[in-house]
Design an enzyme around this catalytic site. Structure first.
Site, mmCIF file in Angstrom:
data_model
loop_
_atom_site.group_PDB
_atom_site.id
_atom_site.type_symbol
_atom_site.label_atom_id
_atom_site.label_comp_id
_atom_site.label_asym_id
_atom_site.label_seq_id
_atom_site.Cartn_x
_atom_site.Cartn_y
_atom_site.Cartn_z
ATOM 1 N N GLU A 310 -4.460 32.624 -0.552
ATOM 2 C CA GLU A 310 -5.688 32.915 0.187
ATOM 3 C C GLU A 310 -6.249 34.299 -0.135
ATOM 4 O O GLU A 310 -7.420 34.584 0.124
ATOM 5 C CB GLU A 310 -5.445 32.799 1.692
ATOM 6 C CG GLU A 310 -4.440 33.791 2.235
ATOM 7 C CD GLU A 310 -3.774 33.303 3.512
ATOM 8 O OE1 GLU A 310 -3.906 33.983 4.532
ATOM 9 O OE2 GLU A 310 -3.129 32.229 3.469
ATOM 10 N N ARG A 341 -11.583 26.883 -5.604
ATOM 11 C CA ARG A 341 -11.773 28.335 -5.654
ATOM 12 C C ARG A 341 -11.673 28.895 -7.080
ATOM 13 O O ARG A 341 -12.331 29.882 -7.387
ATOM 14 C CB ARG A 341 -10.758 29.034 -4.734
ATOM 15 C CG ARG A 341 -11.148 28.930 -3.269
ATOM 16 C CD ARG A 341 -10.175 29.633 -2.360
ATOM 17 N NE ARG A 341 -10.701 29.659 -0.993
ATOM 18 C CZ ARG A 341 -9.972 29.915 0.076
ATOM 19 N NH1 ARG A 341 -8.681 30.182 -0.031
ATOM 20 N NH2 ARG A 341 -10.524 29.939 1.270
ATOM 21 N N ARG A 382 -13.995 32.908 2.143
ATOM 22 C CA ARG A 382 -13.422 33.963 1.306
ATOM 23 C C ARG A 382 -14.296 34.282 0.089
ATOM 24 O O ARG A 382 -14.167 35.360 -0.501
ATOM 25 C CB ARG A 382 -11.998 33.598 0.905
ATOM 26 C CG ARG A 382 -11.111 33.399 2.144
ATOM 27 C CD ARG A 382 -9.680 33.757 1.929
ATOM 28 N NE ARG A 382 -8.909 33.397 3.107
ATOM 29 C CZ ARG A 382 -8.748 34.177 4.184
ATOM 30 N NH1 ARG A 382 -9.328 35.369 4.214
ATOM 31 N NH2 ARG A 382 -8.043 33.768 5.220
#
Length: 423
Positions: A310, A341, A382
């Site tokens: 993360e 991501r 994020r």
């Protein structure tokens, strides 16, 4: 409705700030599950109030659990779990993986769905596991959301083998509800290594604190049936959400302190101490919290982030601004997160002039001069944080849909502006 673009502010001087953080999402949602399944009422002190935790609270309320606000937290009063409910998991991995085992204990059907991207996130292992443990689930054979849990008021439990290489949440979800299953649960993992080991340690620790007998071996977790005794949970600050603030000290050659940083914790964000230190930061921990000072220039990072994936978006942003190349590995599982991501970071940093190459299990980043432009966030909180960090050094970064950061850190842009304000 997506919020308008946000122009990431440029830092015109070294930062010098103390940045308090709200509570840990991971701890808050685990505490909510344990409190909802406990024998007696419990209190959660200092919980995170964000989209992910509100979705968890809303899902449990739909199943008949009373969750009420008080001045500094939530009062949770467990009750018999009811079916005939519809649950929205949004894009929250903890909700979509932790809630189905609880729903299996309800009396009646529970329909579970979420955001469009949630229907693409891996769910097959926990669906298959719950069926093996005696729960009824109708997913149309897809192994993804949406699906219906046909709760029978109880679940047999027992032994189950799963591949949890896609997410440690598959194991945590089964364990958290296991004490209420008639035989408890023994989960054995078979497959590539399970990511995010600190989150599994957090689950085990919190269960033991609630009086549950949990045993662990390599790739095996065993939770015995029995009562859950949750009196009060005190939630730590969310250390992963500290990454971009602490990173600002490196980018600007300044100083950032996060108060309340625990001396000992299972949160993955605690790894920031070593990771930022490896990039050249001066890191100290004392009564005032964790302080990071930037030396006015910093190096790249060669790190296996398998257990702390993360942190990747913010570390990738730092790497794009560093003085030397970086290699971030062990993070193939990030392709199944809020967005892919790895692909998102390659696309967006490259779109600003960066040099980022996708590896089979990570990213290779070679610093180059960057320029402004639109930074898309893919409904991923994020990605907003990564963009903000880049914006400290690169004028003209327009962040798409900054409101998506409310998933775990409401009021982020206000906190960011406050950090940059002159003392």
């Amino acid at each position: 409705m997506p919020t308008p673009h946000w122009t990431a502010p440029v830092a015109h001087a070294p930062v010098g700030a103390t940045v308090p953080l709200p509570g840990s999402k991971s701890m808050t949602n685990r505490a909510l599950i344990l409190a909802a399944l406990a024998e007696t009422p419990a209190r959660i002190a200092g919980p995170l109030r964000s989209r992910d935790t509100e979705l968890m609270a809303g899902a449990l309320r739909a199943l008949g659990v009373a969750i009420e606000e008080d001045s500094g937290g939530w009062q949770v009063r467990p009750d018999e779990l009811r079916g005939s409910a519809r649950v929205d998991v949004g894009l929250a991995g903890t909700v979509m993986r932790f809630l189905p085992p609880v729903a299996a204990l309800a009396s009646g059907e529970v329909s579970v769905d979420g955001d469009p991207r949630a229907r693409e996130r891996p769910m097959g292992p926990i669906i298959t596991a719950l069926r093996a443990l005696g729960a009824g689930i109708d997913d149309g054979g897809r192994g993804t959301l949406p699906f219906t849990v046909r709760g029978a008021g109880s679940v047999n439990g027992g032994q189950v083998v799963i591949d949890a290489s896609g997410s440690s949440q598959f194991v945590s979800g089964l364990l958290l509800a296991a004490p209420r299953f008639e035989k408890g649960v023994e989960v054995r993992h078979e497959g590539p290594p399970v990511p995010s080991a600190p989150h599994l340690a957090m689950t085990v620790r919190m269960m033991r604190e609630a009086g549950v007998a949990v045993e662990t071996e390599e790739d095996l977790w065993r939770a015995a049936p029995g009562p859950i005794r949750a009196a009060e949970w005190v939630i730590e600050p969310d250390l992963s959400n500290a990454a971009q603030f602490l990173g600002a000290a490196l980018v600007t050659g300044g100083r950032v302190t996060v108060p309340g940083w625990p001396v000992e914790t299972t949160q993955p964000g605690d790894a920031l101490r070593g990771l930022l230190g490896a990039m050249g930061a001066q890191v100290s921990h004392g009564p005032d919290g964790l302080t990071v000072r930037g030396p006015g220039g910093f190096s790249g990072l060669d790190a296996d982030l398998h257990d702390v994936g993360e942190l990747t978006p913010v570390l990738a942003a730092l790497a794009a601004l560093a003085d030397s190349p970086s290699r971030l590995t062990g993070i193939a599982h990030l392709r199944g997160h809020e967005t892919d991501r790895l692909a998102a970071l390659v696309t967006e940093i490259s779109g600003l002039g960066g040099d980022v190459r996708e590896l089979p299990d990570g990213l290779e980043i070679r610093p180059r001069p960057l320029h402004g432009g639109v930074f898309r966030t893919y409904d991923d909180h994020r990605m907003v944080m990564a963009a903000a960090l880049l914006g400290l050094a690169v004028p003209g970064i327009e962040v798409e849909n900054p409101g998506t950061v409310g998933k775990t850190l409401p009021n982020f842009t206000e906190s960011w502006a406050s950090m940059l304000a002159p003392a």
